[in-house]
Design a protein around this motif. Structure first.
Motif, PDB file in Angstrom:
ATOM      1  N   ALA A 342       4.400  65.664  82.739  1.00  0.00           N
ATOM      2  CA  ALA A 342       2.957  65.709  82.939  1.00  0.00           C
ATOM      3  C   ALA A 342       2.595  65.233  84.341  1.00  0.00           C
ATOM      4  CB  ALA A 342       2.256  64.827  81.899  1.00  0.00           C
ATOM      5  N   PHE A 343       1.425  65.613  84.793  1.00  0.00           N
ATOM      6  CA  PHE A 343       0.813  65.164  86.046  1.00  0.00           C
ATOM      7  C   PHE A 343       1.611  65.568  87.280  1.00  0.00           C
ATOM      8  CE2 PHE A 343      -0.077  61.928  82.734  1.00  0.00           C
ATOM      9  CZ  PHE A 343      -1.431  62.203  82.566  1.00  0.00           C
ATOM     10  N   ASN A 344       2.543  66.497  87.145  1.00  0.00           N
ATOM     11  CA  ASN A 344       3.360  66.951  88.280  1.00  0.00           C
ATOM     12  C   ASN A 344       4.037  65.768  88.976  1.00  0.00           C
ATOM     13  OD1 ASN A 344       4.463  68.876  90.034  1.00  0.00           O
ATOM     14  ND2 ASN A 344       2.783  68.636  91.499  1.00  0.00           N
ATOM     15  N   ALA A 345       4.485  64.826  88.181  1.00  0.00           N
ATOM     16  CA  ALA A 345       5.065  63.596  88.714  1.00  0.00           C
ATOM     17  C   ALA A 345       6.577  63.619  88.624  1.00  0.00           C
ATOM     18  CB  ALA A 345       4.527  62.384  87.947  1.00  0.00           C
ATOM     19  N   SER A 346       7.220  62.979  89.595  1.00  0.00           N
ATOM     20  CA  SER A 346       8.658  62.759  89.520  1.00  0.00           C
ATOM     21  C   SER A 346       8.912  61.443  88.794  1.00  0.00           C
ATOM     22  CB  SER A 346       9.257  62.699  90.924  1.00  0.00           C
ATOM     23  OG  SER A 346      10.616  62.288  90.871  1.00  0.00           O
TER      24      SER A 346
END
Length: 359
Positions: A342-346
């Motif tokens: 989610a949230f384009n997070a690494s």
């Protein structure tokens, strides 16, 4: 008619003299008993009087030196049978008093009127992705012995307005590196080749202390957010685990120019300990790898509370005059945020701060 005796030969006069002498002796005795003892002189006064002070850290004591000077401990070097001057004379615990310890950080207000993971995550990710201060020189290309084989970008600020580059040039810098069996030590080697005093703490090494070259030491110690209690049987298994403040006190180090940490999700509690005990004020720059695919060791609460806690920790650094100057999103790691895609997070970020008050 008999002659009168002189007054000074009379018994009354002699009695008065005796009484006066006795009174004078009593006064002197009482005055001496009530006189406060002389306070010990300050170190500066002792030095002015010619007394011997302890030698500087890392210096070797010569045979002709005064007997009152402290001896420097020795650690075993990488070569068998040879000894090198110890990096740091160990001091007994509690040798240096610290400020009053805080027990909890100040949590920031929620990002929204009601607790929401979406709002908390967006606020946190924006915070760690935005530099707070510009730094033109954030690589080690100018340092002697640097190699591009480093696997991760451990960025430090080498701008002239901050003291690190000047301390590197004068060979007076100190780096602490916290790791867990990671073989990526090119950053530490480069800093040591540049003349910095480098200490790498890794519980997986075989010997207690190993010296490689003139400026690089390995210590079989794990940095934690608490010291083990020897009275508890379970803690005896972690006898090589100590808080960073305890290590600084025992090694006799007052400052660290750079603290690098890659401790696989223990960074949140370690950072909290550094803030609560004001140890962070003794550090010039922080380079931390943070992991956000799960809450981390001993971080509890629901997802929104965990992210709020992370954000509050980083805001505490800002209150201590630390400014984020470099952020790196590791795209080679799983793209996870608290076990969710989610949230384009690494799942992993490398963040670098500089203490703007550091001298």
């Amino acid at each position: 008619m008999p002659k009168e005796r002189p007054l000074w030969r009379g018994p009354a006069f002699r009695l008065c003299l005796l009484s006066a002498a006795l009174f004078l002796c009593l006064q002197l005795g009482m005055r001496r008993s009530w006189c406060p003892e002389e306070k010990p002189r300050a170190p500066a006064a002792a030095a002015a009087a010619g007394r011997a002070l302890p030698p500087a850290l890392g210096t070797e004591q010569h045979p002709g030196a005064a007997a009152g000077r402290r001896r420097v401990t020795y650690v075993r070097s990488g070569r068998r049978g040879s000894a090198a001057p110890g990096c740091c004379p160990l001091r007994p615990p509690g040798g240096r008093r610290r400020k009053t310890v805080r027990w909890h950080i100040e949590l920031q207000p929620w990002a929204s009127p009601t607790p929401s993971l979406n709002y908390e995550a967006l606020r946190f990710l924006k915070y760690i992705s935005t530099s707070q201060i510009s730094c033109e020189h954030v690589n080690l290309n100018s340092l002697r012995g640097y190699s591009e084989t480093a696997k991760k970008p451990w960025s430090i600020c080498l701008d002239e307005r901050f003291s690190l580059i000047h301390r590197i040039r004068s060979k007076q810098c100190r780096l602490y590196s916290l790791g867990l069996g990671n073989d990526d030590n090119q950053f530490e080697i480069s800093m040591a080749n540049s003349g910095c005093e480098v200490h790498r703490f890794d519980p997986s090494i075989k010997s207690a202390h190993i010296q490689e070259g003139r400026h690089l030491w390995y210590h079989r110690l794990s940095i934690d957010w608490r010291d083990p209690n020897p009275a508890i049987a379970a803690h005896k298994l972690h006898s090589n685990t100590k808080k960073l403040g305890t290590i600084l006190n025992e090694f006799g180090h007052q400052k660290i120019d750079v603290l690098k940490a890659d401790v696989e999700s223990a960074e949140w509690k370690i950072l909290e300990n550094l803030i609560l005990e004001d140890v962070v004020e003794q550090i010039g720059q922080l380079v931390f790898e943070v992991h956000i695919h799960w809450p981390g060791f001993e971080v509890s609460g629901n997802d929104s509370a965990v992210v709020r806690y992370w954000y509050s920790l980083l805001r505490e650094l800002e209150l201590k005059d630390f400014r984020l100057f470099h952020t790196y999103k590791d795209l080679s790691k799983p793209q996870m945020f608290l076990k969710k895609e989610a949230f384009n997070a690494s799942s992993c970020y490398t963040l670098s701060w500089v203490n703007t008050r550091w001298k």
